[in-house]
Design an enzyme around this catalytic site. Structure first.
Site, mmCIF file in Angstrom:
data_model
loop_
_atom_site.group_PDB
_atom_site.id
_atom_site.type_symbol
_atom_site.label_atom_id
_atom_site.label_comp_id
_atom_site.label_asym_id
_atom_site.label_seq_id
_atom_site.Cartn_x
_atom_site.Cartn_y
_atom_site.Cartn_z
ATOM 1 N N ASN A 6 -57.222 72.263 34.200
ATOM 2 C CA ASN A 6 -55.683 72.222 34.378
ATOM 3 C C ASN A 6 -55.122 73.375 33.947
ATOM 4 O O ASN A 6 -55.246 73.756 32.723
ATOM 5 C CB ASN A 6 -54.953 70.900 33.569
ATOM 6 C CG ASN A 6 -53.515 71.191 33.607
ATOM 7 O OD1 ASN A 6 -53.087 72.050 34.415
ATOM 8 N ND2 ASN A 6 -52.903 70.442 33.003
ATOM 9 N N LYS A 53 -52.273 74.899 33.878
ATOM 10 C CA LYS A 53 -51.109 74.978 33.555
ATOM 11 C C LYS A 53 -50.422 76.114 33.918
ATOM 12 O O LYS A 53 -50.597 76.660 34.979
ATOM 13 C CB LYS A 53 -50.993 74.617 31.806
ATOM 14 C CG LYS A 53 -51.760 73.593 31.374
ATOM 15 C CD LYS A 53 -51.742 73.352 29.898
ATOM 16 C CE LYS A 53 -52.398 71.980 29.483
ATOM 17 N NZ LYS A 53 -52.272 71.573 28.258
ATOM 18 N N HIS A 64 -48.403 64.331 33.304
ATOM 19 C CA HIS A 64 -48.800 64.874 32.333
ATOM 20 C C HIS A 64 -48.127 65.075 31.197
ATOM 21 O O HIS A 64 -46.730 64.798 31.260
ATOM 22 C CB HIS A 64 -49.253 66.524 32.510
ATOM 23 C CG HIS A 64 -49.895 67.196 31.607
ATOM 24 N ND1 HIS A 64 -49.461 67.564 30.355
ATOM 25 C CD2 HIS A 64 -51.422 67.390 31.430
ATOM 26 C CE1 HIS A 64 -50.229 68.229 29.523
ATOM 27 N NE2 HIS A 64 -51.499 68.162 30.137
ATOM 28 N N GLU A 102 -46.869 67.063 29.188
ATOM 29 C CA GLU A 102 -45.918 68.308 29.187
ATOM 30 C C GLU A 102 -44.970 67.884 30.150
ATOM 31 O O GLU A 102 -43.648 68.465 30.116
ATOM 32 C CB GLU A 102 -46.805 69.247 29.368
ATOM 33 C CG GLU A 102 -47.524 69.765 28.392
ATOM 34 C CD GLU A 102 -48.793 70.769 28.500
ATOM 35 O OE1 GLU A 102 -48.864 71.154 29.832
ATOM 36 O OE2 GLU A 102 -49.493 70.708 27.638
ATOM 37 N N GLU A 118 -54.974 61.553 27.552
ATOM 38 C CA GLU A 118 -54.740 62.851 26.937
ATOM 39 C C GLU A 118 -53.764 62.411 25.610
ATOM 40 O O GLU A 118 -52.485 62.363 25.688
ATOM 41 C CB GLU A 118 -54.093 63.726 27.826
ATOM 42 C CG GLU A 118 -55.029 64.130 29.008
ATOM 43 C CD GLU A 118 -54.626 65.562 29.272
ATOM 44 O OE1 GLU A 118 -55.664 66.484 29.551
ATOM 45 O OE2 GLU A 118 -53.535 65.785 29.640
ATOM 46 N N GLY A 166 -54.151 71.279 23.131
ATOM 47 C CA GLY A 166 -53.927 72.576 22.759
ATOM 48 C C GLY A 166 -53.976 72.762 21.161
ATOM 49 O O GLY A 166 -53.600 73.846 20.645
ATOM 50 N N SER A 208 -58.240 69.337 23.888
ATOM 51 C CA SER A 208 -59.421 70.298 23.100
ATOM 52 C C SER A 208 -60.659 69.994 23.623
ATOM 53 O O SER A 208 -61.475 69.984 22.534
ATOM 54 C CB SER A 208 -58.711 69.988 21.503
ATOM 55 O OG SER A 208 -57.498 70.402 21.319
HETATM 56 P P1 13P Z 1 -56.512 71.493 25.938
HETATM 57 O O1 13P Z 1 -57.786 71.390 26.703
HETATM 58 O O2 13P Z 1 -55.894 73.028 26.102
HETATM 59 O O3 13P Z 1 -56.185 70.750 24.709
HETATM 60 O O4 13P Z 1 -55.411 70.836 27.215
HETATM 61 C C1 13P Z 1 -55.425 69.567 27.618
HETATM 62 C C2 13P Z 1 -54.721 69.085 28.772
HETATM 63 O O5 13P Z 1 -53.359 69.135 28.686
HETATM 64 C C3 13P Z 1 -55.326 69.011 30.097
HETATM 65 O O6 13P Z 1 -54.242 68.730 31.187
#
Ligand code: 13P
Length: 247
Positions: A11, A13, A95, A97, A165, A171, A210
């Site tokens: 992803n 983002k 997601h 976010e 997640e 992150g 992560s």
């Molecule tokens: P990270 O791997 O950067 O922690 O992000 C995970 C994520 O949100 C994937 O959709």
């Protein structure tokens, strides 16, 4: 239904200009023989170009979100049909976010998953608890409730994935312990079987948060983990390939 092979999805983002396509090409070139399905979900602006660049290869292209409707007066939004038209075969929905930043409820996420199916895309439906919810002992209840509310009945007999997640692991460099991951994935599996029977037994449950080359193999071999949804480490081909090699 496809075989329940692991899926490793990147992803990106809101990262990636045209130059980032070189990383995706490097992933395709370096993939070799892997038992996994591999996908990259770039920003919407790159979906079509990436799908063209990767056409005929093993790396699939996905969207990061879609609108529930197929078309209409929704300025700035992208329909699942548009992603499919651009060459995507999967789409992430729900997601954290999007849930946190745009107020997406389970019902909205379920609508988006239905839109994905309508457009012929495989939805990756995300769930995950916040740190406060985990510390309050409510991780399993929260995730199970999100799964029940975000997975529409129409998924029965269709290809889809769930991605667990934990919000606090995204992150941050923090990851749950392997037993914690297994506990949540087992709870999600129970919900999937209760809701969808055989389809629910086969749908891969991805872990995200992560994931790095250094922890990928342990996570990917944990019980009920059927792949990974990778953020930051999917932006560099070498790191993403290192994770894929953990399958
Ligand atoms: P990270 O791997 O950067 O922690 O992000 C995970 C994520 O949100 C994937 O959709």
């Amino acid at each position: 239904m496809t075989q329940p092979v692991p899926l490793i999805a990147g992803n990106w983002k809101m990262n990636g200009l045209a130059a980032a396509m070189d990383e995706a090409r490097a992933v395709a070139a370096g993939l070799g023989a892997t038992p996994a399905r591999v996908a990259i979900c770039p920003p919407a602006t790159l979906v079509e170009r990436l799908a063209r660049a990767l056409a005929g290869g093993a790396v699939l292209v996905g969207g990061q979100d879609c609108h529930p409707k197929a078309s209409g007066a929704f300025t700035g939004d992208v329909a699942a049909e548009m992603l499919a038209d651009a060459g995507a075969s999967l789409v992430i929905v729900g997601h954290s976010e999007r849930r946190a930043g745009y107020g997406e409820t389970d019902a909205v996420v379920a609508d988006k998953a239905r839109a994905a199916l309508r457009a012929g895309l495989e939805p990756i439906v995300c769930v995950g608890e916040t740190l406060a919810e985990r510390e309050g002992g409510r991780a399993l209840a929260v995730v199970s409730e999100q799964a029940r509310g975000s997975l529409p009945a129409k998924l029965a007999g269709r290809d889809f994935c769930v991605a667990y997640e934990p919000v606090w692991a995204i992150g941050t460099g923090l990851t749950p312990t392997t037993p914690q991951i297994e506990e949540v994935h087992t709870a999600i599996r129970a919900v999937l079987v209760e809701m969808f029977g055989e389809t629910g037994r086969r749908a891969p449950i991805l872990y995200g948060g992560s994931v790095k080359p250094a922890n990928a193999a342990e996570i990917l071999h944990a019980a009920e983990v059927g792949g990974a949804l990778v953020g930051g480490a999917s932006l560099k081909a070498e790191d993403f390939l290192g994770i894929i090699r953990g399958v």
